[in-house]
Design an enzyme around this catalytic site. Structure first.
Site, PDB file in Angstrom:
ATOM      1  N   ASN A  32       0.801  -1.227   0.000  1.00 37.78           N
ATOM      2  CA  ASN A  32       0.000   0.000   0.000  1.00 37.78           C
ATOM      3  C   ASN A  32       0.835   1.278   0.000  1.00 37.78           C
ATOM      4  OD1 ASN A  32       0.350  -1.344   2.664  1.00 37.78           O
ATOM      5  ND2 ASN A  32      -0.276   0.654   3.429  1.00 37.78           N
ATOM      6  N   SER A  60     -11.371  -5.333   0.901  1.00 36.09           N
ATOM      7  CA  SER A  60     -11.980  -4.145   1.508  1.00 36.09           C
ATOM      8  C   SER A  60     -12.889  -3.443   0.507  1.00 36.09           C
ATOM      9  CB  SER A  60     -10.863  -3.189   1.952  1.00 36.09           C
ATOM     10  OG  SER A  60     -11.427  -2.001   2.447  1.00 36.09           O
ATOM     11  N   HIS A 112     -13.901  -0.017   0.652  1.00 32.44           N
ATOM     12  CA  HIS A 112     -13.728   1.413   0.356  1.00 32.44           C
ATOM     13  C   HIS A 112     -12.537   1.731  -0.541  1.00 32.44           C
ATOM     14  CE1 HIS A 112     -10.556   2.622   3.426  1.00 32.44           C
ATOM     15  NE2 HIS A 112     -10.878   1.427   3.874  1.00 32.44           N
ATOM     16  N   CYS A 125      -1.993   5.452   7.103  1.00 32.70           N
ATOM     17  CA  CYS A 125      -1.980   4.867   8.445  1.00 32.70           C
ATOM     18  C   CYS A 125      -0.809   5.370   9.263  1.00 32.70           C
ATOM     19  CB  CYS A 125      -1.900   3.360   8.363  1.00 32.70           C
ATOM     20  SG  CYS A 125      -3.300   2.683   7.516  1.00 32.70           S
TER      21      CYS A 125
HETATM   22  N1  PLP Z   1      -4.560  -3.847   3.864  1.00 33.69           N
HETATM   23  C1  PLP Z   1      -4.075  -2.915   3.032  1.00 33.69           C
HETATM   24  C2  PLP Z   1      -2.964  -3.282   2.099  1.00 33.69           C
HETATM   25  C3  PLP Z   1      -4.587  -1.618   3.051  1.00 33.69           C
HETATM   26  O1  PLP Z   1      -4.087  -0.697   2.223  1.00 33.69           O
HETATM   27  C4  PLP Z   1      -5.627  -1.314   3.965  1.00 33.69           C
HETATM   28  C5  PLP Z   1      -6.148   0.073   4.065  1.00 33.69           C
HETATM   29  O2  PLP Z   1      -5.408   1.034   4.054  1.00 33.69           O
HETATM   30  C6  PLP Z   1      -6.111  -2.319   4.802  1.00 33.69           C
HETATM   31  C7  PLP Z   1      -5.557  -3.568   4.730  1.00 33.69           C
HETATM   32  C8  PLP Z   1      -7.211  -2.066   5.796  1.00 33.69           C
HETATM   33  O3  PLP Z   1      -8.449  -2.072   5.146  1.00 33.69           O
HETATM   34  P1  PLP Z   1      -9.768  -1.559   5.914  1.00 33.69           P
HETATM   35  O4  PLP Z   1      -9.685  -0.061   5.931  1.00 33.69           O
HETATM   36  O5  PLP Z   1     -10.896  -2.084   5.080  1.00 33.69           O
HETATM   37  O6  PLP Z   1      -9.768  -2.153   7.264  1.00 33.69           O
END
Ligand code: PLP
Length: 377
Positions: free
Chosen positions: A149, A199, A201, A323
Protein backbone atom coordinates in the site's frame (compact mmCIF):
# COMPACT_ATOMS: atom_id res chain seq x y z
CA UNK A 1 -10.43 19.06 -7.04
CA UNK A 2 -7.77 16.54 -8.07
CA UNK A 3 -7.98 13.46 -5.87
CA UNK A 4 -4.85 11.30 -5.98
CA UNK A 5 -5.18 9.51 -2.64
CA UNK A 6 -7.14 6.48 -3.82
CA UNK A 7 -4.97 4.00 -1.91
CA UNK A 8 -6.25 5.62 1.30
CA UNK A 9 -9.84 5.54 0.20
CA UNK A 10 -11.93 6.11 -2.90
CA UNK A 11 -14.96 8.22 -3.65
CA UNK A 12 -17.94 5.85 -3.66
CA UNK A 13 -19.36 5.41 -7.17
CA UNK A 14 -22.95 6.36 -7.99
CA UNK A 15 -24.02 2.71 -8.16
CA UNK A 16 -22.76 2.17 -4.59
CA UNK A 17 -24.52 5.28 -3.28
CA UNK A 18 -27.78 4.31 -5.02
CA UNK A 19 -27.61 0.77 -3.61
CA UNK A 20 -26.98 2.14 -0.13
CA UNK A 21 -29.89 4.59 -0.29
CA UNK A 22 -32.20 1.91 -1.69
CA UNK A 23 -31.39 -0.48 1.17
CA UNK A 24 -31.74 2.23 3.81
CA UNK A 25 -35.09 3.40 2.53
CA UNK A 26 -36.77 0.36 0.98
CA UNK A 27 -35.11 -2.82 2.26
CA UNK A 28 -34.43 -2.01 5.86
CA UNK A 29 -35.42 -5.38 7.32
CA UNK A 30 -33.11 -7.51 9.43
CA UNK A 31 -31.87 -10.32 7.16
CA UNK A 32 -32.51 -12.79 10.00
CA UNK A 33 -36.22 -11.84 10.23
CA UNK A 34 -38.62 -14.40 8.86
CA UNK A 35 -41.06 -11.91 7.31
CA UNK A 36 -40.93 -10.46 3.82
CA UNK A 37 -38.70 -7.49 4.68
CA UNK A 38 -36.15 -9.82 6.24
CA UNK A 39 -36.24 -12.24 3.32
CA UNK A 40 -35.71 -9.37 0.86
CA UNK A 41 -32.71 -8.15 2.84
CA UNK A 42 -31.28 -11.67 2.96
CA UNK A 43 -31.70 -11.96 -0.81
CA UNK A 44 -29.68 -8.79 -1.30
CA UNK A 45 -26.85 -10.17 0.83
CA UNK A 46 -26.83 -13.44 -1.06
CA UNK A 47 -26.74 -11.64 -4.40
CA UNK A 48 -23.84 -9.54 -3.11
CA UNK A 49 -22.06 -12.70 -1.98
CA UNK A 50 -22.36 -14.10 -5.51
CA UNK A 51 -20.96 -10.90 -7.01
CA UNK A 52 -17.92 -10.82 -4.70
CA UNK A 53 -17.37 -14.55 -5.27
CA UNK A 54 -17.48 -14.18 -9.05
CA UNK A 55 -15.03 -11.25 -8.82
CA UNK A 56 -12.31 -13.63 -7.55
CA UNK A 57 -13.67 -16.79 -9.19
CA UNK A 58 -14.68 -18.76 -6.13
CA UNK A 59 -17.88 -20.32 -4.81
CA UNK A 60 -20.17 -17.92 -2.97
CA UNK A 61 -20.25 -20.09 0.19
CA UNK A 62 -16.58 -19.18 0.69
CA UNK A 63 -17.29 -15.44 1.05
CA UNK A 64 -18.14 -13.89 4.44
CA UNK A 65 -18.84 -10.19 4.93
CA UNK A 66 -16.90 -8.24 7.57
CA UNK A 67 -16.42 -4.61 8.57
CA UNK A 68 -13.35 -4.32 6.34
CA UNK A 69 -9.99 -5.85 5.61
CA UNK A 70 -8.64 -5.07 9.08
CA UNK A 71 -11.27 -7.32 10.59
CA UNK A 72 -10.80 -9.94 7.85
CA UNK A 73 -7.04 -10.16 8.50
CA UNK A 74 -7.45 -10.16 12.29
CA UNK A 75 -9.96 -12.98 11.91
CA UNK A 76 -7.71 -14.90 9.53
CA UNK A 77 -4.55 -14.69 11.63
CA UNK A 78 -6.01 -15.07 15.11
CA UNK A 79 -8.58 -17.61 13.93
CA UNK A 80 -5.96 -19.81 12.27
CA UNK A 81 -3.62 -19.54 15.27
CA UNK A 82 -6.44 -20.71 17.50
CA UNK A 83 -7.20 -23.80 15.42
CA UNK A 84 -3.92 -24.81 13.78
CA UNK A 85 -1.08 -24.03 16.18
CA UNK A 86 -1.29 -26.78 18.75
CA UNK A 87 1.88 -28.44 17.48
CA UNK A 88 3.39 -25.82 15.18
CA UNK A 89 4.32 -22.33 16.32
CA UNK A 90 5.88 -20.54 13.37
CA UNK A 91 4.38 -17.79 11.20
CA UNK A 92 6.10 -16.53 8.03
CA UNK A 93 5.16 -13.05 6.83
CA UNK A 94 6.88 -10.00 5.35
CA UNK A 95 8.36 -6.87 6.86
CA UNK A 96 6.17 -4.70 4.62
CA UNK A 97 2.66 -5.81 5.60
CA UNK A 98 -0.13 -3.35 6.36
CA UNK A 99 -0.53 -2.73 10.14
CA UNK A 100 -3.72 -4.84 10.18
CA UNK A 101 -1.55 -7.89 9.47
CA UNK A 102 1.71 -6.69 10.99
CA UNK A 103 0.22 -5.77 14.36
CA UNK A 104 -1.95 -8.90 14.59
CA UNK A 105 1.10 -11.07 14.02
CA UNK A 106 3.11 -8.99 16.53
CA UNK A 107 0.34 -9.68 19.06
CA UNK A 108 0.84 -13.40 18.54
CA UNK A 109 4.63 -12.97 18.67
CA UNK A 110 4.27 -11.43 22.13
CA UNK A 111 2.29 -14.51 23.13
CA UNK A 112 5.25 -16.73 22.23
CA UNK A 113 4.81 -17.56 18.54
CA UNK A 114 7.92 -17.58 16.35
CA UNK A 115 7.61 -14.98 13.60
CA UNK A 116 9.82 -14.60 10.52
CA UNK A 117 9.38 -11.35 8.61
CA UNK A 118 10.89 -11.57 5.14
CA UNK A 119 12.68 -8.39 4.03
CA UNK A 120 12.89 -7.08 0.47
CA UNK A 121 16.15 -7.48 -1.49
CA UNK A 122 18.52 -4.55 -1.99
CA UNK A 123 16.60 -3.50 -5.11
CA UNK A 124 13.31 -3.40 -3.17
CA UNK A 125 11.82 -6.59 -4.62
CA UNK A 126 10.62 -9.56 -2.59
CA UNK A 127 11.38 -12.86 -4.26
CA UNK A 128 9.16 -15.93 -3.97
CA UNK A 129 12.21 -17.92 -2.88
CA UNK A 130 12.88 -15.62 0.06
CA UNK A 131 9.38 -16.44 1.36
CA UNK A 132 9.45 -20.15 0.46
CA UNK A 133 12.86 -20.68 2.09
CA UNK A 134 11.58 -19.56 5.50
CA UNK A 135 8.75 -22.11 5.60
CA UNK A 136 9.50 -25.38 7.39
CA UNK A 137 7.89 -28.25 9.28
CA UNK A 138 7.10 -25.98 12.22
CA UNK A 139 5.20 -23.39 10.13
CA UNK A 140 1.39 -23.28 10.34
CA UNK A 141 0.67 -19.91 8.68
CA UNK A 142 2.11 -17.80 5.87
CA UNK A 143 0.59 -14.33 5.50
CA UNK A 144 1.74 -12.05 2.67
CA UNK A 145 0.13 -9.11 0.90
CA UNK A 146 -0.48 -8.98 -2.86
CA UNK A 147 0.28 -5.30 -3.46
CA UNK A 148 2.03 -3.03 -1.01
CA UNK A 149 0.00 0.00 0.00
CA UNK A 150 2.95 2.41 0.29
CA UNK A 151 4.82 1.90 -2.98
CA UNK A 152 2.62 -0.44 -5.05
CA UNK A 153 5.19 -3.27 -5.09
CA UNK A 154 3.55 -6.49 -6.36
CA UNK A 155 4.59 -9.53 -4.36
CA UNK A 156 5.01 -12.93 -6.10
CA UNK A 157 2.20 -14.54 -4.11
CA UNK A 158 1.03 -17.13 -6.68
CA UNK A 159 4.55 -18.46 -7.10
CA UNK A 160 5.38 -18.45 -3.38
CA UNK A 161 2.06 -19.91 -2.20
CA UNK A 162 1.89 -22.61 -4.89
CA UNK A 163 5.36 -23.92 -4.02
CA UNK A 164 4.63 -23.75 -0.29
CA UNK A 165 1.34 -25.63 -0.71
CA UNK A 166 3.10 -28.33 -2.75
CA UNK A 167 5.90 -28.74 -0.20
CA UNK A 168 3.81 -28.28 2.95
CA UNK A 169 0.12 -28.91 2.16
CA UNK A 170 -0.87 -28.32 5.81
CA UNK A 171 0.44 -24.76 5.94
CA UNK A 172 -2.40 -22.21 5.73
CA UNK A 173 -1.81 -19.34 3.28
CA UNK A 174 -3.39 -15.92 3.85
CA UNK A 175 -3.22 -12.97 1.47
CA UNK A 176 -4.16 -9.35 2.17
CA UNK A 177 -5.25 -8.54 -1.39
CA UNK A 178 -6.73 -5.10 -0.63
CA UNK A 179 -4.57 -3.01 -2.95
CA UNK A 180 -4.69 -5.55 -5.75
CA UNK A 181 -8.44 -6.18 -5.67
CA UNK A 182 -10.22 -4.86 -8.78
CA UNK A 183 -6.86 -3.53 -10.01
CA UNK A 184 -4.64 -6.54 -10.74
CA UNK A 185 -6.56 -9.53 -12.12
CA UNK A 186 -6.34 -12.59 -9.88
CA UNK A 187 -8.33 -15.76 -9.23
CA UNK A 188 -8.42 -17.62 -5.94
CA UNK A 189 -7.12 -20.75 -7.66
CA UNK A 190 -4.06 -19.01 -9.15
CA UNK A 191 -3.23 -17.21 -5.93
CA UNK A 192 -3.18 -20.54 -4.00
CA UNK A 193 -4.43 -18.65 -0.94
CA UNK A 194 -6.61 -20.42 1.62
CA UNK A 195 -7.80 -17.08 3.00
CA UNK A 196 -8.03 -13.65 1.34
CA UNK A 197 -8.84 -10.24 2.86
CA UNK A 198 -10.77 -7.67 0.81
CA UNK A 199 -11.98 -4.14 1.51
CA UNK A 200 -14.93 -2.17 0.13
CA UNK A 201 -13.73 1.41 0.36
CA UNK A 202 -10.66 0.92 -1.85
CA UNK A 203 -12.84 -0.09 -4.80
CA UNK A 204 -15.34 2.79 -4.82
CA UNK A 205 -17.55 1.10 -2.26
CA UNK A 206 -18.31 2.47 1.22
CA UNK A 207 -16.12 2.38 4.34
CA UNK A 208 -16.85 -0.15 7.07
CA UNK A 209 -17.39 -3.17 4.87
CA UNK A 210 -15.14 -5.87 3.48
CA UNK A 211 -15.01 -9.58 2.95
CA UNK A 212 -12.98 -12.62 3.76
CA UNK A 213 -12.60 -15.59 1.46
CA UNK A 214 -12.13 -18.83 3.37
CA UNK A 215 -11.44 -22.02 1.40
CA UNK A 216 -13.88 -24.84 2.11
CA UNK A 217 -12.59 -27.04 4.91
CA UNK A 218 -10.34 -24.39 6.51
CA UNK A 219 -11.49 -23.70 10.07
CA UNK A 220 -11.04 -20.07 11.06
CA UNK A 221 -12.15 -19.39 14.63
CA UNK A 222 -14.58 -16.43 14.60
CA UNK A 223 -13.70 -13.14 16.32
CA UNK A 224 -17.27 -12.46 17.38
CA UNK A 225 -19.77 -14.82 18.96
CA UNK A 226 -23.48 -14.14 19.12
CA UNK A 227 -26.41 -14.63 16.80
CA UNK A 228 -24.50 -16.90 14.42
CA UNK A 229 -24.80 -14.74 11.28
CA UNK A 230 -22.56 -15.49 8.28
CA UNK A 231 -22.73 -19.22 9.07
CA UNK A 232 -21.41 -18.51 12.58
CA UNK A 233 -18.22 -17.04 11.09
CA UNK A 234 -19.12 -13.44 11.97
CA UNK A 235 -21.94 -12.87 14.43
CA UNK A 236 -23.64 -9.48 14.35
CA UNK A 237 -26.49 -8.16 12.21
CA UNK A 238 -25.24 -7.79 8.65
CA UNK A 239 -25.01 -4.24 7.31
CA UNK A 240 -27.22 -4.73 4.29
CA UNK A 241 -26.70 -1.19 2.89
CA UNK A 242 -22.89 -1.43 3.12
CA UNK A 243 -22.75 -4.95 1.71
CA UNK A 244 -25.09 -4.06 -1.13
CA UNK A 245 -23.09 -0.90 -1.95
CA UNK A 246 -19.79 -2.83 -1.86
CA UNK A 247 -21.20 -5.36 -4.29
CA UNK A 248 -22.63 -2.63 -6.56
CA UNK A 249 -19.17 -1.05 -6.79
CA UNK A 250 -17.51 -4.38 -7.56
CA UNK A 251 -20.12 -5.09 -10.25
CA UNK A 252 -19.07 -1.96 -12.11
CA UNK A 253 -15.39 -2.96 -12.08
CA UNK A 254 -15.01 -6.71 -12.10
CA UNK A 255 -15.38 -7.38 -15.84
CA UNK A 256 -12.81 -4.91 -17.15
CA UNK A 257 -9.90 -5.16 -14.71
CA UNK A 258 -7.35 -5.88 -17.47
CA UNK A 259 -8.47 -3.01 -19.68
CA UNK A 260 -8.42 -0.57 -16.77
CA UNK A 261 -5.00 -1.85 -15.73
CA UNK A 262 -3.60 -1.12 -19.21
CA UNK A 263 -4.92 2.44 -18.99
CA UNK A 264 -3.39 2.83 -15.52
CA UNK A 265 -0.04 1.56 -16.83
CA UNK A 266 -0.16 4.21 -19.56
CA UNK A 267 -0.89 6.92 -16.96
CA UNK A 268 2.05 5.78 -14.82
CA UNK A 269 4.30 5.79 -17.89
CA UNK A 270 3.13 9.31 -18.70
CA UNK A 271 4.06 10.45 -15.19
CA UNK A 272 7.43 8.69 -15.27
CA UNK A 273 8.25 10.20 -18.66
CA UNK A 274 7.46 13.67 -17.38
CA UNK A 275 9.77 13.06 -14.43
CA UNK A 276 12.64 11.72 -16.53
CA UNK A 277 14.53 15.02 -16.60
CA UNK A 278 13.30 16.30 -13.26
CA UNK A 279 16.20 16.38 -10.83
CA UNK A 280 14.03 17.42 -7.88
CA UNK A 281 11.48 14.61 -7.86
CA UNK A 282 12.71 11.05 -7.32
CA UNK A 283 10.47 8.08 -8.09
CA UNK A 284 10.62 5.50 -5.28
CA UNK A 285 8.29 2.85 -6.74
CA UNK A 286 9.75 0.26 -9.08
CA UNK A 287 8.84 -0.02 -12.74
CA UNK A 288 7.05 -3.35 -12.08
CA UNK A 289 4.94 -2.02 -9.20
CA UNK A 290 1.18 -1.57 -9.47
CA UNK A 291 0.58 1.51 -11.65
CA UNK A 292 -2.12 2.66 -9.24
CA UNK A 293 0.42 3.61 -6.53
CA UNK A 294 3.49 5.73 -7.21
CA UNK A 295 5.68 6.89 -4.34
CA UNK A 296 7.99 9.83 -4.97
CA UNK A 297 10.24 12.10 -2.96
CA UNK A 298 9.62 15.73 -3.79
CA UNK A 299 12.72 17.90 -3.48
CA UNK A 300 13.45 16.87 0.12
CA UNK A 301 10.50 19.00 1.27
CA UNK A 302 8.93 17.40 4.33
CA UNK A 303 5.99 15.21 3.28
CA UNK A 304 3.41 17.00 5.38
CA UNK A 305 4.49 20.43 4.20
CA UNK A 306 4.23 19.38 0.56
CA UNK A 307 0.95 17.57 1.21
CA UNK A 308 -0.64 20.73 2.63
CA UNK A 309 0.83 22.89 -0.12
CA UNK A 310 -0.80 20.62 -2.70
CA UNK A 311 -4.00 20.66 -0.67
CA UNK A 312 -4.00 24.46 -0.76
CA UNK A 313 -4.19 24.10 -4.55
CA UNK A 314 -6.98 21.52 -4.28
CA UNK A 315 -4.79 18.49 -4.97
CA UNK A 316 -5.03 15.58 -2.53
CA UNK A 317 -2.23 13.06 -2.03
CA UNK A 318 -0.84 11.15 0.91
CA UNK A 319 2.39 11.36 2.85
CA UNK A 320 3.55 7.77 2.57
CA UNK A 321 0.74 5.65 3.97
CA UNK A 322 -2.37 7.23 5.49
CA UNK A 323 -1.98 4.87 8.45
CA UNK A 324 1.48 6.10 9.38
CA UNK A 325 0.20 9.70 9.83
CA UNK A 326 3.49 11.31 8.86
CA UNK A 327 5.76 9.03 10.93
CA UNK A 328 8.87 7.72 9.17
CA UNK A 329 7.75 4.60 7.39
CA UNK A 330 9.39 1.37 8.53
CA UNK A 331 7.96 -0.18 5.37
CA UNK A 332 9.80 2.22 3.05
CA UNK A 333 12.93 1.66 5.14
CA UNK A 334 12.48 -2.08 4.66
CA UNK A 335 12.17 -1.43 0.92
CA UNK A 336 15.66 0.09 1.20
CA UNK A 337 14.58 3.61 0.32
CA UNK A 338 17.55 5.88 0.93
CA UNK A 339 17.43 7.67 4.31
CA UNK A 340 17.55 11.09 2.68
CA UNK A 341 14.16 10.50 1.05
CA UNK A 342 12.26 9.11 4.04
CA UNK A 343 10.99 12.47 5.30
CA UNK A 344 9.74 13.66 1.94
CA UNK A 345 7.70 10.75 0.59
CA UNK A 346 4.50 11.59 -1.27
CA UNK A 347 2.20 8.76 -2.34
CA UNK A 348 0.29 9.42 -5.53
CA UNK A 349 -2.49 6.89 -5.98
CA UNK A 350 -4.54 7.17 -9.14
CA UNK A 351 -8.00 5.92 -10.06
CA UNK A 352 -9.85 5.16 -13.27
CA UNK A 353 -10.96 8.77 -13.44
CA UNK A 354 -7.47 10.30 -13.15
CA UNK A 355 -6.74 12.28 -16.31
CA UNK A 356 -3.36 13.15 -17.82
CA UNK A 357 -4.25 16.82 -17.20
CA UNK A 358 -4.47 15.94 -13.47
CA UNK A 359 -0.95 14.52 -13.61
CA UNK A 360 0.28 17.64 -15.46
CA UNK A 361 -1.26 19.89 -12.82
CA UNK A 362 0.12 17.79 -9.94
CA UNK A 363 3.66 18.04 -11.31
CA UNK A 364 3.29 21.73 -12.03
CA UNK A 365 2.20 22.45 -8.44
CA UNK A 366 4.77 20.09 -6.96
CA UNK A 367 7.58 21.83 -8.85
CA UNK A 368 6.19 25.18 -7.77
CA UNK A 369 6.11 23.88 -4.17
CA UNK A 370 9.71 22.69 -4.34
CA UNK A 371 10.73 26.28 -5.23
CA UNK A 372 8.45 28.03 -2.73
CA UNK A 373 8.99 25.70 0.20
CA UNK A 374 12.78 25.54 0.20
CA UNK A 375 12.70 26.64 3.86
CA UNK A 376 10.96 23.34 4.78
CA UNK A 377 13.81 21.07 3.68
N1 PLP B 1 -4.56 -3.85 3.86
C1 PLP B 1 -4.07 -2.92 3.03
C2 PLP B 1 -2.96 -3.28 2.10
C3 PLP B 1 -4.59 -1.62 3.05
O1 PLP B 1 -4.09 -0.70 2.22
C4 PLP B 1 -5.63 -1.31 3.96
C5 PLP B 1 -6.15 0.07 4.07
O2 PLP B 1 -5.41 1.03 4.05
C6 PLP B 1 -6.11 -2.32 4.80
C7 PLP B 1 -5.56 -3.57 4.73
C8 PLP B 1 -7.21 -2.07 5.80
O3 PLP B 1 -8.45 -2.07 5.15
P1 PLP B 1 -9.77 -1.56 5.91
O4 PLP B 1 -9.69 -0.06 5.93
O5 PLP B 1 -10.90 -2.08 5.08
O6 PLP B 1 -9.77 -2.15 7.26
Amino acid sequence: MIYLDNASTTKPCKEAVDAMVYCMTDVFGNPSSLHRLGVEAEKIINEARKTIASSISCESECIYFTSGATESSNMAIKGIAENYSRLKKKIVTTEVEHPSVYQTISYLEKKGYEVIRVKPQKDGSITAESIINEVDENTFLVSCMLVNNENGEILPISKAFSVIKRKYPDVITHCDAVQGYMKIPFKVKDLCADIISLSGHKVEGPKGVGAIYIKKGIRVAPLTLGGGQEKKQRSGTESVPLISAFSAAVKTKKDNIKERLEIAVAKKQYLLQKLENNKDITVLSTINASPYIIAVSAGNIRSETMLHYLESKDIFVSSGSACSKGAKSHVMQAFNVDDRYLDSIIRISISDSTKTEDIDRLLEVMNEGIKNLAYAR
